[in-house]
Design an enzyme around this catalytic site. Structure first.
Site, PDB file in Angstrom:
ATOM      1  N   TYR A 117     -54.368  22.779  53.208  1.00 24.11           N
ATOM      2  CA  TYR A 117     -54.673  21.539  54.108  1.00 24.11           C
ATOM      3  C   TYR A 117     -53.565  20.356  53.316  1.00 24.11           C
ATOM      4  O   TYR A 117     -52.804  19.650  54.165  1.00 24.11           O
ATOM      5  CB  TYR A 117     -55.859  21.247  54.112  1.00 24.11           C
ATOM      6  CG  TYR A 117     -56.241  19.980  54.826  1.00 24.11           C
ATOM      7  CD1 TYR A 117     -56.585  20.188  56.276  1.00 24.11           C
ATOM      8  CD2 TYR A 117     -56.380  18.715  54.231  1.00 24.11           C
ATOM      9  CE1 TYR A 117     -57.195  19.042  57.196  1.00 24.11           C
ATOM     10  CE2 TYR A 117     -56.770  17.839  55.369  1.00 24.11           C
ATOM     11  CZ  TYR A 117     -57.253  17.795  56.575  1.00 24.11           C
ATOM     12  OH  TYR A 117     -57.533  17.012  57.198  1.00 24.11           O
ATOM     13  N   SER A 169     -53.481  12.697  57.488  1.00 21.14           N
ATOM     14  CA  SER A 169     -54.647  12.343  56.712  1.00 21.14           C
ATOM     15  C   SER A 169     -54.202  11.512  55.264  1.00 21.14           C
ATOM     16  O   SER A 169     -53.233  11.529  55.032  1.00 21.14           O
ATOM     17  CB  SER A 169     -55.295  14.093  56.315  1.00 21.14           C
ATOM     18  OG  SER A 169     -56.268  13.622  55.011  1.00 21.14           O
TER      19      SER A 169
END
Ligand code: NAD
Length: 260
Positions: A155, A142
């Site tokens: 995350y 990401s």
């Protein structure tokens, strides 16, 4: 076709980015193992791929379960003749600050992204090394593999960890002709992001429209969301790349949100 004769496993392939990648791989001639926690959704995806002329099989796989991961990858190798490509993509988002997040939620998000990335990569590598015909490991990172945002601590930590996994596998896999790369998407309107928009807007005291323009897309070059098909095209490119000139890399696909 760019992936003719190749065998791929895509995790989290019943939805969002994984589904878009499975579609693109099948279109390019790969036989695809569609692995997901949700077996019914994986079977639906396989039916769609077959209806378009693709070859695919559904697998129930919780990527945090060692036996399910090893068994699932083995089943694809037996059915389709080895493993050439892994896309380790399964994941979810959990919003909490570091001060507030429970230990249980911290461990769950690290388990799905990091344990899942490790277990699926290890299982695929063992087949690739034994087969002796090289391979491509693609991890779903990401932009949060490279920068942080508030309320996304576990995350962010997990996605940074996948960068380390990618670079290590690139070095260790080289002797076996195995490449490893990380895709770093910006925001894509998958179910994961559709769920997150109202939650994050409420946390930050913004309307959803403000959140999108002032936070989510603020530093893109053109105020655009990334498309699932953009991510799928990059996955095809990485899977098909012919040499280790492209390994150990992390590729941002984010409309310029991050350029590092
Ligand atoms: P999504 O929710 O649409 O799809 C995720 C899929 O993963 C679902 O089908 C779900 O059932 C599956 N899954 C979840 N936990 C699993 C587990 N333990 N084992 C197996 N399957 C599991 O989400 P998405 O947006 O397509 O996300 C896919 C990946 O892309 C994730 O790793 C996510 O972090 C990453 N990502 C997404 C975006 C985005 O903007 N959508 C941006 C950057 C990175």
């Amino acid at each position: 076709m760019k992936l003719d004769g190749k065998v791929a496993v895509v995790t989290g392939a019943a939805s969002g980015l994984g589904l878009a990648i499975a579609r693109a791989f099948a279109r390019e001639g790969a036989r695809v193992g569609v692995a997901d926690l949700d077996l019914a959704a994986a079977q639906k995806a396989v039916a769609e791929l077959r209806a378009s002329g693709g070859e695919a099989m559904a697998l129930q796989m919780d990527v945090t379960d060692e036996a399910q991961v090893n068994g699932g990858i083995e089943a694809v190798a037996n059915a389709f003749g080895g493993i050439d490509i892994l896309v380790s993509n399964a994941g979810f988002q959990h919003l909490d600050t570091i001060a507030d997040v429970s230990f249980e939620n911290w461990k769950r998000i690290l388990a799905v992204h990091l344990d899942g990335g490790f277990l699926t990569t290890r299982a695929a590598l063992r087949h690739m090394y034994r087969q002796g015909r090289g391979g491509a490991i693609i991890l779903m990172g990401s932009i949060h593999s490279k920068e942080a945002s508030v309320s996304k601590g576990p995350y962010v930590v997990a996605k940074h960890g996948l960068l380390g996994l990618c670079r290590t596998v690139a070095k260790e896999g080289a002797a076996h002709g195995v490449r490893a790369n990380l895709i770093c998407p910006g925001f894509v309107r998958t179910p994961l992001v559709e769920k997150q928009i109202p939650e994050l807007a409420a946390r930050l005291g913004l309307s959803e429209a403000q959140l999108i323009s002032d936070v989510i897309l603020k530093t893109t070059v053109d105020g655009e969301f990334t498309a699932d098909t953009d991510i799928a095209e990059v996955a095809v490119f990485l899977a098909a790349f012919p040499s280790a000139a492209l390994t150990g890399q992390s590729i941002n696909v984010s409309h310029g949100w991050n350029m590092g």
